[in-house]
Design an enzyme around this catalytic site. Structure first.
Site, PDB file in Angstrom:
ATOM      1  N   SER A   1      -0.567   0.408  -6.105  1.00 46.63           N
ATOM      2  CA  SER A   1      -1.034   1.712  -6.572  1.00 46.63           C
ATOM      3  C   SER A   1      -2.409   1.977  -5.991  1.00 46.63           C
ATOM      4  O   SER A   1      -3.186   1.049  -5.748  1.00 46.63           O
ATOM      5  CB  SER A   1      -1.112   1.734  -8.100  1.00 46.63           C
TER       6      SER A   1
ATOM      7  N   TYR B   1      -3.775  -2.185 -16.130  1.00 48.06           N
ATOM      8  CA  TYR B   1      -3.018  -1.840 -14.927  1.00 48.06           C
ATOM      9  C   TYR B   1      -3.898  -1.892 -13.683  1.00 48.06           C
ATOM     10  O   TYR B   1      -3.533  -2.493 -12.663  1.00 48.06           O
ATOM     11  CB  TYR B   1      -2.413  -0.450 -15.096  1.00 48.06           C
TER      12      TYR B   1
END
Length: 326
Positions: free
Chosen positions: A199, A212
């Site tokens: 990501s 995350y």
């Protein structure tokens, strides 16, 4: 004492190679340095040409692909994309049998052999046992796609300790275990590819997703080190994909201030570009291309300016409305 020192100095001097030999060694080192420089220039020119002219895509007809988190979201789209591009076999891993079974049936209807295994990649022993079962039932894996991930979606002080550990075990350590399980055979076959669906938050973190962002930054470092470590391993490569916010149920509810300017990516787009990157043997893929500007800005702007950009764009509060799947 002086005599012994002179003798020692003389003996040390005699141990040095002749002047002509040292000259030849120096010339050889200079030649190797020039060779490396020319090779570097060649690679830069090749990359520039590749931006203009279409490159030859890797044939996937002999490849067996394993996708973690393959039952839904980007994982399901990756399975479809690999099947459409002619992969020989596809193996899906995940924790929810219903989703895995549905995706497996869909891929089989497309005419591609597909199998699924229930496996929690955060559990090291489970990964090794399931990998053994895959080899016995399906055969060797030649493309490993580490896609499985979870997000807790809370600040540090609001996060449950077990939830924080879960994110690190699945998003980061899971890639250690799957890669250790399948990479040795790839090296033996001199044929393999390790893919990490990461990501852009690995490079530019946001509040409200500390678990995350941290795990993705760790996974990025893992892949960067792994990619360099594979330079002298013929036939085995790695690809890291860093997409912007993607419209899946995982980040449902996440809102940015200017959605028309920064629209979420479609899972189909991420899957298509990822498989293309594998076929092109591309080491790093940022999606969309405008994310390159973000990396440049982070390297040159002061922290105060970056904070204002976060507040203006809405990334500072984008997780306040998060309702995604953990």
């Amino acid at each position: 004492m002086l005599t012994r020192e002179r003798e020692g100095a003389g003996s040390r001097g005699n141990s040095q190679p002749p002047l002509e030999e040292r000259g030849r060694e120096g010339a050889g080192e200079s030649e190797r340095a020039r060779g490396r420089a020319m090779h570097m220039i060649y690679l830069v020119v090749k990359a520039a040409v590749g931006l203009v002219l279409p490159a030859k895509l890797r044939d996937l007809s002999r490849e067996t692909v394993l996708i973690t988190g393959g039952g839904r979201g980007i994982g399901r789209q990756l399975a479809r994309e690999f099947a459409e591009r002619g992969a020989r076999k596809i193996v899906l891993w995940g924790r929810t049998e219903k989703c895995l079974k549905e995706t497996t049936e869909e891929i089989r209807q497309m005419g591609t052999e597909c199998h699924y295994f229930i496996c929690d990649v955060g559990n090291r022993e489970e990964v090794y046992q399931t990998a053994k079962a895959v080899r016995e039932k399906v055969g060797d894996i030649t493309i490993l796609v580490n896609n499985a991930a979870v997000v807790h979606g809370k600040s540090l002080m609001d996060s449950d300790d077990d939830a924080l550990l879960k994110s690190q075990h699945i998003n980061t350590l899971g890639q250690f275990w799957t890669t250790k399980a399948f990479l040795p055979r790839m090296l033996e076959l001199q044929n393999g590819h390790i893919v990490c669906l990461n990501s852009v938050l690995a490079l530019s973190a946001i509040p409200g997703a500390i678990d995350y962002c941290t795990s993705k930054a760790s996974a990025f470092a893992f892949m960067e080190s792994l990619t360099l470590g594979l330079l002298d391993c013929p036939g085995v490569s790695a690809t890291t994909v860093l997409p912007f916010h993607t419209s899946t149920e995982m980040f449902q509810g996440m809102r940015v201030r200017f959605p028309n300017l920064f629209p979420p990516l479609k899972p189909e787009t991420v899957a298509r570009r990822t498989v293309e990157a594998v076929q092109l043997n591309q080491a790093l893929l940022l999606l969309p291309w405008t994310m390159h500007a973000l990396i440049i800005l982070k390297s040159i702007l002061p922290q105060a300016a970056l904070e204002e950009i976060h507040k203006f764009s809405g990334t500072y509060t984008c997780m306040n409305t998060f309702k995604g799947r953990t």
